[in-house]
Design an enzyme around this catalytic site. Sequence first.
Site, PDB file in Angstrom:
ATOM      1  N   GLU A  20       4.243   3.862   6.255  1.00  0.00           N
ATOM      2  CA  GLU A  20       2.970   3.149   6.124  1.00  0.00           C
ATOM      3  C   GLU A  20       1.969   3.992   5.350  1.00  0.00           C
ATOM      4  OE1 GLU A  20       1.599   0.363   6.589  1.00  0.00           O
ATOM      5  OE2 GLU A  20       2.372  -0.688   8.336  1.00  0.00           O
ATOM      6  N   PHE A  80     -13.835   3.447   5.071  1.00  0.00           N
ATOM      7  CA  PHE A  80     -12.947   2.674   4.197  1.00  0.00           C
ATOM      8  C   PHE A  80     -12.602   3.524   2.970  1.00  0.00           C
ATOM      9  CE2 PHE A  80     -11.705  -0.421   1.030  1.00  0.00           C
ATOM     10  CZ  PHE A  80     -10.812  -1.186   1.767  1.00  0.00           C
ATOM     11  N   ASP A 117      -4.834   1.846  10.927  1.00  0.00           N
ATOM     12  CA  ASP A 117      -6.244   1.683  11.268  1.00  0.00           C
ATOM     13  C   ASP A 117      -6.301   1.281  12.753  1.00  0.00           C
ATOM     14  OD1 ASP A 117      -8.885   0.749  11.414  1.00  0.00           O
ATOM     15  OD2 ASP A 117      -8.897  -0.015   9.396  1.00  0.00           O
ATOM     16  N   LYS A 144      -6.522   6.611  11.270  1.00  0.00           N
ATOM     17  CA  LYS A 144      -7.937   6.640  11.703  1.00  0.00           C
ATOM     18  C   LYS A 144      -7.943   6.641  13.228  1.00  0.00           C
ATOM     19  CE  LYS A 144      -9.544   3.765   7.825  1.00  0.00           C
ATOM     20  NZ  LYS A 144     -10.160   2.464   7.460  1.00  0.00           N
ATOM     21  N   ASP A 175      -6.057  -0.229  -1.539  1.00  0.00           N
ATOM     22  CA  ASP A 175      -6.891  -1.039  -2.436  1.00  0.00           C
ATOM     23  C   ASP A 175      -8.179  -1.509  -1.777  1.00  0.00           C
ATOM     24  OD1 ASP A 175      -5.507  -2.933  -0.677  1.00  0.00           O
ATOM     25  OD2 ASP A 175      -6.390  -4.455  -1.970  1.00  0.00           O
ATOM     26  N   GLY A 191       0.773  -1.247   0.000  1.00  0.00           N
ATOM     27  CA  GLY A 191       0.000   0.000   0.000  1.00  0.00           C
ATOM     28  C   GLY A 191       0.796   1.284   0.000  1.00  0.00           C
TER      29      GLY A 191
HETATM   30  P1  IMP Z   1      -4.351  -2.129  11.001  1.00  0.00           P
HETATM   31  O1  IMP Z   1      -3.480  -3.304  11.352  1.00  0.00           O
HETATM   32  O2  IMP Z   1      -5.773  -2.314  11.478  1.00  0.00           O
HETATM   33  O3  IMP Z   1      -3.790  -0.799  11.426  1.00  0.00           O
HETATM   34  O4  IMP Z   1      -4.509  -2.144   9.442  1.00  0.00           O
HETATM   35  C1  IMP Z   1      -3.538  -1.717   8.592  1.00  0.00           C
HETATM   36  C2  IMP Z   1      -3.729  -2.259   7.190  1.00  0.00           C
HETATM   37  O5  IMP Z   1      -5.106  -2.489   6.864  1.00  0.00           O
HETATM   38  C3  IMP Z   1      -3.233  -1.220   6.205  1.00  0.00           C
HETATM   39  O6  IMP Z   1      -1.860  -1.356   5.971  1.00  0.00           O
HETATM   40  C4  IMP Z   1      -4.103  -1.495   4.996  1.00  0.00           C
HETATM   41  O7  IMP Z   1      -3.524  -2.507   4.216  1.00  0.00           O
HETATM   42  C5  IMP Z   1      -5.404  -2.009   5.573  1.00  0.00           C
HETATM   43  N1  IMP Z   1      -6.429  -0.936   5.676  1.00  0.00           N
HETATM   44  C6  IMP Z   1      -6.891  -0.376   6.805  1.00  0.00           C
HETATM   45  N2  IMP Z   1      -7.811   0.563   6.539  1.00  0.00           N
HETATM   46  C7  IMP Z   1      -7.942   0.599   5.193  1.00  0.00           C
HETATM   47  C8  IMP Z   1      -8.738   1.390   4.290  1.00  0.00           C
HETATM   48  O8  IMP Z   1      -9.548   2.271   4.666  1.00  0.00           O
HETATM   49  N3  IMP Z   1      -8.575   1.128   2.974  1.00  0.00           N
HETATM   50  C9  IMP Z   1      -7.716   0.188   2.489  1.00  0.00           C
HETATM   51  N4  IMP Z   1      -6.946  -0.569   3.295  1.00  0.00           N
HETATM   52  C10 IMP Z   1      -7.066  -0.359   4.638  1.00  0.00           C
END
Ligand code: IMP
Length: 179
Positions: A102, A155, A106, A134, A162, A48
């Site tokens: 990064e 999202f 999220d 977020k 993606d 990403g």
């Molecule tokens: P986390 O481990 O919950 O912080 O998620 C991180 C990963 O989830 C990111 O590196 C993205 O690949 C994916 N991700 C989280 N939110 C989104 C979004 O809104 N759109 C697309 N990918 C997301």
Amino acid sequence: MQRVTLKDKTFVPYITSDKILASVKVMAQKINADLSDDMPLFLVVLNGSFMFAADLLKEVTIPCEICFIKLASYHGTSSTGTVTEMIGLTEEIKGRTVVVVEDIVDTGITLEKLVTLLTKKEVKQIKVASFLLKPEAYTKTLKIDYVGMEIPNEFVVGYGLDYDGLGRNMKDIFVLDKK
Ligand code: IMP
């Protein structure tokens, strides 16, 4: 900007490329000011972050190195659960300043796993640069040193992000149309 449909979902325009680039420039300026004496190693987390990393690093003017990694998860024994592995790191990182690049943070689970792996490698310090954050979804306490934009818990796609493999190539960011 037009709405876009990716597979079964429709997305509406959210952040324009101009706004993205202006914010990335500010992030780079802060990094330039903070880390000019550190010769940092930028660790770009694929997939990403590829577009953000390219824009950010064009504006980073201090001496630095860049490396691309991927995170892979697999199930270990039932007692250890999911294990996260870092693939692609060839540089020696012991004693170095590492900047994790990064696309989005999220919940922060992915980032925390990566930071745990890096800490074991005895780096000097870890800085984190994420284009999007977020805050409502973030469950961790780890400080994100450089954030491009904070967004609500929605999202989004585009600018490297993606939906089911699609949308990474769009230069603007779109948000899921909930209607
Ligand atoms: P986390 O481990 O919950 O912080 O998620 C991180 C990963 O989830 C990111 O590196 C993205 O690949 C994916 N991700 C989280 N939110 C989104 C979004 O809104 N759109 C697309 N990918 C997301």
